[in-house]
Design a protein around this motif. Structure first.
Motif, mmCIF file in Angstrom:
data_model
loop_
_atom_site.group_PDB
_atom_site.id
_atom_site.type_symbol
_atom_site.label_atom_id
_atom_site.label_comp_id
_atom_site.label_asym_id
_atom_site.label_seq_id
_atom_site.Cartn_x
_atom_site.Cartn_y
_atom_site.Cartn_z
ATOM 1 N N TYR A 110 69.160 12.352 41.395
ATOM 2 C CA TYR A 110 67.757 12.195 41.042
ATOM 3 C C TYR A 110 67.592 11.240 39.864
ATOM 4 C CZ TYR A 110 64.950 15.354 43.883
ATOM 5 O OH TYR A 110 64.255 15.925 44.916
ATOM 6 N N LEU A 111 66.498 10.487 39.877
ATOM 7 C CA LEU A 111 66.073 9.661 38.758
ATOM 8 C C LEU A 111 64.630 9.991 38.426
ATOM 9 C CD1 LEU A 111 67.456 6.097 39.620
ATOM 10 C CD2 LEU A 111 67.997 7.407 37.564
ATOM 11 N N ILE A 112 64.358 10.243 37.150
ATOM 12 C CA ILE A 112 62.982 10.454 36.712
ATOM 13 C C ILE A 112 62.410 9.120 36.247
ATOM 14 C CG2 ILE A 112 61.478 11.596 35.049
ATOM 15 C CD1 ILE A 112 63.368 13.889 34.921
ATOM 16 N N LYS A 113 61.234 8.767 36.764
ATOM 17 C CA LYS A 113 60.551 7.556 36.327
ATOM 18 C C LYS A 113 59.643 7.875 35.135
ATOM 19 C CE LYS A 113 58.730 6.646 40.369
ATOM 20 N NZ LYS A 113 58.030 5.957 41.474
ATOM 21 N N PRO A 114 59.580 7.023 34.112
ATOM 22 C CA PRO A 114 60.349 5.781 33.949
ATOM 23 C C PRO A 114 61.802 6.100 33.564
ATOM 24 C CG PRO A 114 59.026 6.150 32.004
ATOM 25 C CD PRO A 114 58.641 7.235 32.982
ATOM 26 N N PHE A 115 62.723 5.304 34.063
ATOM 27 C CA PHE A 115 64.140 5.579 33.859
ATOM 28 C C PHE A 115 64.737 4.594 32.862
ATOM 29 C CE2 PHE A 115 63.310 3.198 37.744
ATOM 30 C CZ PHE A 115 63.873 1.984 37.438
ATOM 31 N N GLN A 116 65.842 5.000 32.262
ATOM 32 C CA GLN A 116 66.598 4.122 31.383
ATOM 33 C C GLN A 116 67.632 3.356 32.208
ATOM 34 O OE1 GLN A 116 68.278 6.787 28.476
ATOM 35 N NE2 GLN A 116 66.447 6.745 27.198
ATOM 36 N N ARG A 117 67.879 2.118 31.837
ATOM 37 C CA ARG A 117 68.807 1.269 32.581
ATOM 38 C C ARG A 117 70.205 1.891 32.646
ATOM 39 N NH1 ARG A 117 72.710 -2.493 31.608
ATOM 40 N NH2 ARG A 117 72.905 -4.192 33.140
ATOM 41 N N ALA A 122 74.437 4.508 35.807
ATOM 42 C CA ALA A 122 75.414 5.591 35.882
ATOM 43 C C ALA A 122 75.205 6.432 37.134
ATOM 44 C CB ALA A 122 75.319 6.476 34.632
ATOM 45 N N ILE A 123 73.955 6.736 37.464
ATOM 46 C CA ILE A 123 73.649 7.533 38.654
ATOM 47 C C ILE A 123 74.023 6.769 39.925
ATOM 48 C CG2 ILE A 123 71.752 8.445 40.057
ATOM 49 C CD1 ILE A 123 72.316 10.338 37.882
ATOM 50 N N VAL A 124 73.651 5.497 39.992
ATOM 51 C CA VAL A 124 73.968 4.696 41.177
ATOM 52 C C VAL A 124 75.477 4.564 41.334
ATOM 53 C CG1 VAL A 124 73.811 2.400 42.201
ATOM 54 C CG2 VAL A 124 71.778 3.457 41.199
ATOM 55 N N SER A 125 76.171 4.285 40.242
ATOM 56 C CA SER A 125 77.629 4.169 40.307
ATOM 57 C C SER A 125 78.264 5.457 40.789
ATOM 58 C CB SER A 125 78.177 3.792 38.926
ATOM 59 O OG SER A 125 79.589 3.733 38.946
ATOM 60 N N ALA A 126 77.776 6.610 40.302
ATOM 61 C CA ALA A 126 78.330 7.896 40.721
ATOM 62 C C ALA A 126 78.130 8.124 42.215
ATOM 63 C CB ALA A 126 77.689 9.030 39.916
ATOM 64 N N ALA A 127 76.929 7.808 42.713
ATOM 65 C CA ALA A 127 76.638 8.008 44.134
ATOM 66 C C ALA A 127 77.492 7.089 45.005
ATOM 67 C CB ALA A 127 75.157 7.770 44.401
ATOM 68 N N VAL A 128 77.576 5.817 44.627
ATOM 69 C CA VAL A 128 78.368 4.862 45.398
ATOM 70 C C VAL A 128 79.848 5.228 45.360
ATOM 71 C CG1 VAL A 128 79.151 2.452 45.471
ATOM 72 C CG2 VAL A 128 76.723 2.967 45.167
ATOM 73 N N ASP A 129 80.349 5.577 44.181
ATOM 74 C CA ASP A 129 81.765 5.949 44.062
ATOM 75 C C ASP A 129 82.083 7.180 44.905
ATOM 76 O OD1 ASP A 129 82.128 3.843 42.361
ATOM 77 O OD2 ASP A 129 82.240 5.049 40.534
ATOM 78 N N PHE A 130 81.174 8.149 44.909
ATOM 79 C CA PHE A 130 81.379 9.363 45.704
ATOM 80 C C PHE A 130 81.480 9.020 47.186
ATOM 81 C CE2 PHE A 130 79.641 12.774 48.312
ATOM 82 C CZ PHE A 130 80.414 13.862 47.909
ATOM 83 N N LEU A 208 80.467 9.053 28.696
ATOM 84 C CA LEU A 208 81.462 8.057 29.100
ATOM 85 C C LEU A 208 81.024 7.302 30.347
ATOM 86 C CD1 LEU A 208 84.708 10.162 28.511
ATOM 87 C CD2 LEU A 208 84.053 8.092 27.256
ATOM 88 N N LEU A 209 80.410 8.010 31.293
ATOM 89 C CA LEU A 209 79.927 7.356 32.507
ATOM 90 C C LEU A 209 78.800 6.377 32.194
ATOM 91 C CD1 LEU A 209 79.991 10.358 35.007
ATOM 92 C CD2 LEU A 209 81.452 8.327 35.081
ATOM 93 N N GLN A 210 77.898 6.773 31.289
ATOM 94 C CA GLN A 210 76.804 5.873 30.917
ATOM 95 C C GLN A 210 77.330 4.617 30.235
ATOM 96 O OE1 GLN A 210 74.159 9.368 29.297
ATOM 97 N NE2 GLN A 210 72.887 7.556 29.467
ATOM 98 N N LEU A 211 78.420 4.754 29.483
ATOM 99 C CA LEU A 211 79.006 3.618 28.774
ATOM 100 C C LEU A 211 79.991 2.838 29.644
ATOM 101 C CD1 LEU A 211 79.722 5.320 25.316
ATOM 102 C CD2 LEU A 211 77.862 3.735 25.869
ATOM 103 N N PHE A 268 69.839 15.379 37.476
ATOM 104 C CA PHE A 268 69.614 14.085 36.855
ATOM 105 C C PHE A 268 70.852 13.569 36.128
ATOM 106 C CE2 PHE A 268 65.701 16.538 37.015
ATOM 107 C CZ PHE A 268 64.897 15.705 37.771
ATOM 108 N N ASP A 269 71.959 14.296 36.200
ATOM 109 C CA ASP A 269 73.218 13.862 35.589
ATOM 110 C C ASP A 269 74.042 13.067 36.599
ATOM 111 O OD1 ASP A 269 72.450 15.259 33.352
ATOM 112 O OD2 ASP A 269 73.663 17.030 33.806
ATOM 113 N N PRO A 270 74.888 12.140 36.111
ATOM 114 C CA PRO A 270 75.689 11.344 37.045
ATOM 115 C C PRO A 270 76.929 12.063 37.563
ATOM 116 C CG PRO A 270 76.083 10.642 34.790
ATOM 117 C CD PRO A 270 74.985 11.663 34.726
ATOM 118 N N HIS A 271 77.089 13.338 37.256
ATOM 119 C CA HIS A 271 78.225 14.110 37.767
ATOM 120 C C HIS A 271 77.831 15.586 37.748
ATOM 121 C CE1 HIS A 271 79.714 15.630 33.729
ATOM 122 N NE2 HIS A 271 78.838 14.714 33.387
ATOM 123 N N GLY A 272 78.802 16.483 38.005
ATOM 124 C CA GLY A 272 78.509 17.913 37.982
ATOM 125 C C GLY A 272 78.259 18.519 39.344
ATOM 126 N N ARG A 273 78.571 17.779 40.435
ATOM 127 C CA ARG A 273 78.321 18.262 41.792
ATOM 128 C C ARG A 273 79.586 18.736 42.500
ATOM 129 N NH1 ARG A 273 75.566 14.303 39.970
ATOM 130 N NH2 ARG A 273 73.355 14.031 40.390
#
Length: 304
Positions: A110-117, A122-130, A208-211, A268-273
């Protein structure tokens, strides 16, 4: 699966009825080296997907005319070639009931609008990597098929993520449905390394994922004297009715109970699933023991 090569540049489909959102999302993601295709609503996206399904993730706005995000998500989950593609739901509504509805329908990001870059990437990378890891495991399971069905009792030790990958392939082949077991087993083995032996906490991994520094931190800790000697121990046992896999790390443990179910608070986190998805999709039972250092996963042999 008509999804193209996992060696190519990741492809994303962005579905949003607001041109400004499409422009901003496209700019951020193209700058991050993603190939981006856009659609102005769910109907246009569905028409596009009739001829082009080679996407690594779909960013989907919830509220749109003609066909909204939830309606398109329902259609995606009915298509064998699209049902596994991760959907990232964009929403301006953060209420738990709305998020829970999306999670139930299969939108695990999930992404809440307005979102931070940084969080977007980080979210897109996590989804694609998964998604790519899932496909990579499936390909390797086919390429490295072996006669592991005769494995009765075995013990293994490993320390790195690459060793976790290799062990995933061996033990998945010893189970009646290798592709079903592989992704969940990989998640549990990786958790034992990063959160167990290397002591990376939940909030720390988010940062770490955000960075973009998660992999670097893994490698750094694997060579650090405080962690270099730690091993994950895995026991495999085939019984009459089930296969039991026991995974034990040498870390300080954790409270596993919140992670057995995938809650809206972590959507809304890039991991934890990983734990909840392993429990839902890969194993018939998951049980944590002690301080959380040991997890017991079972695969039923009924009908195998």
């Amino acid at each position: 699966m008509n999804s193209g090569s996992i060696d190519r540049k990741p492809r994303l489909l962005i579905v949003d009825d607001e041109p400004f959102n499409l422009e901003i999302l496209s700019e951020h993601l193209q700058d991050a080296d993603y190939e981006v295709i856009t659609a102005e609503d769910g109907e246009a996206a569905w028409d596009l997907l009739a001829t082009d399904r080679a996407f690594d993730a779909i960013l989907l706005d919830r509220m749109m005319p003609r066909m909204d995000g939830m309606a398109l998500l329902a259609r995606l989950k009915q298509q064998p070639e699209l049902m596994q593609v991760p959907v990232i739901m964009q929403t301006a509504v953060g209420a738990a009931e709305n998020v829970r509805e999306g999670l139930t329908a299969g939108a695990y990001y999930y992404l809440i609008k307005p979102f931070q870059r940084d969080m977007l990437l980080a979210i897109v990378s996590a989804a694609v990597d998964f998604y790519r890891e899932k496909r990579r495991l499936e390909q390797q399971l086919v390429a490295q098929a072996g006669n592991y069905g005769q494995l009765i009792n075995a013990e293994f030790e490993f320390r790195s993520l690459e060793e976790a990958r290799q062990l995933t392939l061996v033990l998945s082949h010893a189970c009646p449905e290798p592709q079903r077991v592989a992704l969940g087993l990989s998640e549990l083995l990786v958790n034992a390394v990063e959160h167990g032996n290397l002591g990376i906490r939940y909030g720390e991994k988010t940062r770490l994922l955000q960075l973009g520094r998660w992999q670097d931190e893994i490698e750094s800790r694997l060579s650090h004297p405080d962690y270099a000697g730690r091993r994950v121990r895995v026991q495999f046992q085939r019984g009459e009715s089930a296969i039991t896999i026991v995974i034990t790390d040498q870390g300080a443990g954790f409270d596993w109970r919140p992670f057995l179910e995938f809650s809206p608070e972590r959507a809304f986190d890039p991991h934890g699933r990983g734990i909840s998805m392993a429990r839902m999709l890969s194993f018939d039972q998951i049980e944590y023991q002690g301080e959380g250092n040991t997890v017991v996963a079972r695969v039923s042999l009924a009908g195998a």
